[in-house]
Design a protein around this motif. Structure first.
Motif, PDB file in Angstrom:
ATOM      1  N   PHE A   1     108.169   8.779 -75.882  1.00  0.00           N
ATOM      2  CA  PHE A   1     108.036   8.680 -74.463  1.00  0.00           C
ATOM      3  C   PHE A   1     107.068   7.408 -73.937  1.00  0.00           C
ATOM      4  O   PHE A   1     107.505   6.912 -72.897  1.00  0.00           O
ATOM      5  CB  PHE A   1     107.272   9.966 -74.284  1.00  0.00           C
ATOM      6  N   LEU A   2     106.080   7.190 -74.495  1.00  0.00           N
ATOM      7  CA  LEU A   2     105.231   6.130 -74.039  1.00  0.00           C
ATOM      8  C   LEU A   2     106.088   4.766 -74.122  1.00  0.00           C
ATOM      9  O   LEU A   2     105.786   3.751 -73.244  1.00  0.00           O
ATOM     10  CB  LEU A   2     104.087   6.126 -74.889  1.00  0.00           C
ATOM     11  N   GLU A   3     106.970   4.659 -75.037  1.00  0.00           N
ATOM     12  CA  GLU A   3     107.791   3.215 -75.165  1.00  0.00           C
ATOM     13  C   GLU A   3     108.643   3.295 -73.948  1.00  0.00           C
ATOM     14  O   GLU A   3     108.874   1.973 -73.298  1.00  0.00           O
ATOM     15  CB  GLU A   3     108.825   3.447 -76.305  1.00  0.00           C
ATOM     16  N   LYS A   4     108.864   4.395 -72.900  1.00  0.00           N
ATOM     17  CA  LYS A   4     109.622   4.214 -71.658  1.00  0.00           C
ATOM     18  C   LYS A   4     108.740   4.235 -70.430  1.00  0.00           C
ATOM     19  O   LYS A   4     109.122   4.101 -69.312  1.00  0.00           O
ATOM     20  CB  LYS A   4     110.801   5.243 -71.699  1.00  0.00           C
ATOM     21  N   ALA A   5     107.471   4.821 -70.702  1.00  0.00           N
ATOM     22  CA  ALA A   5     106.468   5.114 -69.447  1.00  0.00           C
ATOM     23  C   ALA A   5     105.783   3.772 -69.153  1.00  0.00           C
ATOM     24  O   ALA A   5     105.802   2.770 -69.726  1.00  0.00           O
ATOM     25  CB  ALA A   5     105.584   5.965 -70.153  1.00  0.00           C
ATOM     26  N   HIS A   6     105.275   3.819 -67.948  1.00  0.00           N
ATOM     27  CA  HIS A   6     104.612   2.705 -67.371  1.00  0.00           C
ATOM     28  C   HIS A   6     103.147   3.199 -67.011  1.00  0.00           C
ATOM     29  O   HIS A   6     102.288   2.245 -67.570  1.00  0.00           O
ATOM     30  CB  HIS A   6     105.200   2.262 -65.873  1.00  0.00           C
ATOM     31  N   LYS A   7     102.768   4.256 -66.392  1.00  0.00           N
ATOM     32  CA  LYS A   7     101.323   4.595 -66.119  1.00  0.00           C
ATOM     33  C   LYS A   7     101.044   5.938 -66.539  1.00  0.00           C
ATOM     34  O   LYS A   7     101.841   6.708 -66.561  1.00  0.00           O
ATOM     35  CB  LYS A   7     101.243   4.489 -64.563  1.00  0.00           C
ATOM     36  N   ILE A   8      99.893   6.025 -67.260  1.00  0.00           N
ATOM     37  CA  ILE A   8      99.344   7.529 -67.773  1.00  0.00           C
ATOM     38  C   ILE A   8      98.060   7.720 -66.983  1.00  0.00           C
ATOM     39  O   ILE A   8      97.238   6.879 -67.272  1.00  0.00           O
ATOM     40  CB  ILE A   8      98.902   7.206 -69.337  1.00  0.00           C
ATOM     41  N   ALA A   9      98.162   8.808 -66.301  1.00  0.00           N
ATOM     42  CA  ALA A   9      96.640   9.259 -65.821  1.00  0.00           C
ATOM     43  C   ALA A   9      95.840   9.941 -66.839  1.00  0.00           C
ATOM     44  O   ALA A   9      96.500  10.793 -67.663  1.00  0.00           O
ATOM     45  CB  ALA A   9      96.999  10.226 -64.612  1.00  0.00           C
ATOM     46  N   VAL A  10      94.554   9.984 -66.832  1.00  0.00           N
ATOM     47  CA  VAL A  10      93.843  10.555 -67.854  1.00  0.00           C
ATOM     48  C   VAL A  10      92.708  11.426 -67.222  1.00  0.00           C
ATOM     49  O   VAL A  10      92.183  10.870 -66.133  1.00  0.00           O
ATOM     50  CB  VAL A  10      92.953   9.494 -68.583  1.00  0.00           C
ATOM     51  N   THR A  11      92.316  12.691 -67.671  1.00  0.00           N
ATOM     52  CA  THR A  11      91.229  13.414 -67.143  1.00  0.00           C
ATOM     53  C   THR A  11      90.826  14.063 -68.407  1.00  0.00           C
ATOM     54  O   THR A  11      91.023  14.266 -69.498  1.00  0.00           O
ATOM     55  CB  THR A  11      91.753  14.720 -66.248  1.00  0.00           C
ATOM     56  N   ASN A  12      89.290  14.037 -68.405  1.00  0.00           N
ATOM     57  CA  ASN A  12      88.431  14.762 -69.238  1.00  0.00           C
ATOM     58  C   ASN A  12      88.206  16.372 -69.128  1.00  0.00           C
ATOM     59  O   ASN A  12      87.526  16.640 -69.755  1.00  0.00           O
ATOM     60  CB  ASN A  12      87.262  13.899 -69.696  1.00  0.00           C
ATOM     61  N   ILE A  13      88.951  16.787 -67.889  1.00  0.00           N
ATOM     62  CA  ILE A  13      88.884  18.117 -67.881  1.00  0.00           C
ATOM     63  C   ILE A  13      89.899  18.925 -68.466  1.00  0.00           C
ATOM     64  O   ILE A  13      91.160  18.617 -68.493  1.00  0.00           O
ATOM     65  CB  ILE A  13      88.941  18.522 -66.291  1.00  0.00           C
ATOM     66  N   GLY A  14      89.534  19.822 -69.811  1.00  0.00           N
ATOM     67  CA  GLY A  14      90.323  20.556 -70.449  1.00  0.00           C
ATOM     68  C   GLY A  14      90.865  21.664 -69.822  1.00  0.00           C
ATOM     69  O   GLY A  14      90.328  22.416 -69.328  1.00  0.00           O
ATOM     70  N   PHE A  15      92.160  21.820 -69.912  1.00  0.00           N
ATOM     71  CA  PHE A  15      92.696  23.368 -69.374  1.00  0.00           C
ATOM     72  C   PHE A  15      93.850  23.929 -70.242  1.00  0.00           C
ATOM     73  O   PHE A  15      94.254  24.937 -70.049  1.00  0.00           O
ATOM     74  CB  PHE A  15      93.788  22.833 -68.018  1.00  0.00           C
TER      75      PHE A  15
END
Length: 211
Positions: free
Chosen positions: A189-203
């Motif tokens: 997936f990451l080979e085809k992706a561009h931007k990844i959002a990150v949050t440290n809030i676990g759900f």
């Protein structure tokens, strides 16, 4: 009709876990007035999973049931992926569950132009809960920045994937891998992706059972 998020839930002998599964669906999905679909895949269960989930699906027009012979969790997820219509995809195991504010957390942290949201999971073993830290700050990263910033590989704990990348590139889980199939999928997936959002809030609550 258009779905904002598709939740994939493979099931194998999860009859005892289904009441908890039903509870989080009501609390997390229905009560948040959010467009969704949930695709259950009964992967050849030999207990009462099929009967119980059939009753549930019959009472929710946003739920879909796929019934197949036992082929393993990757094949079950792949069967569901083919039917997903949501803008984003979230994979959930049958005995895991989500925080009541999951949808709000995703909405608040998944930027419009991001291809995925990475968040820590909360491991629950018996009555003990422990969040697995990401060791990376909140924000939006290019894939290269994400790799450079993470001390561990940035896949599960938890990831919400943009569905168009999955479909446009025919991405699937490798059924030949018995462990680590999510890592393999996320690399592709990451080979085809561009931007990844990150949050440290676990759900995402990952349930570990002694059995």
């Amino acid at each position: 009709f258009f779905m904002d998020i598709s939740v994939i839930v493979p099931l194998f002998n999860e009859a005892e876990s289904l009441p908890v599964l039903h509870e989080w669906i009501v609390r997390v999905m229905r009560e948040n007035n959010f467009s969704y679909e949930i695709i259950f895949v009964n992967d050849g269960s030999t207990d009462l999973t099929l009967e119980k989930i059939t009753d549930f699906v019959g009472n929710d027009n946003r739920a879909i049931l796929i019934n197949q012979t036992n082929q393993g969790v990757s094949a079950a997820r792949n069967a569901a992926l083919k039917q997903t219509k949501g803008q984003f995809v979230l994979c959930l195991d049958g005995d895991d569950y989500l925080h009541p504010e999951t949808i709000l957390i995703i909405k608040n942290n998944l930027q419009q132009d991001a291809d995925a949201l990475l968040a820590p999971c909360i491991i629950k073993q018996s009555e003990i809960e422990k969040k697995r830290p990401l060791n990376i700050q909140d924000g939006v990263y290019s894939v290269e920045q994400l790799y450079a910033s993470c001390r561990i590989f940035p896949t599960a704990p938890m990831m919400v994937y943009r569905n168009s990348i999955i479909h446009d590139n025919s991405l699937q889980f490798n059924s030949n891998i018995k462990s680590g199939e999510v890592y393999d999928f996320t690399v592709s997936f990451l080979e085809k992706a561009h931007k990844i959002a990150v949050t440290n809030i676990g759900f995402y609550y990952y349930v570990m059972r002694n059995s």
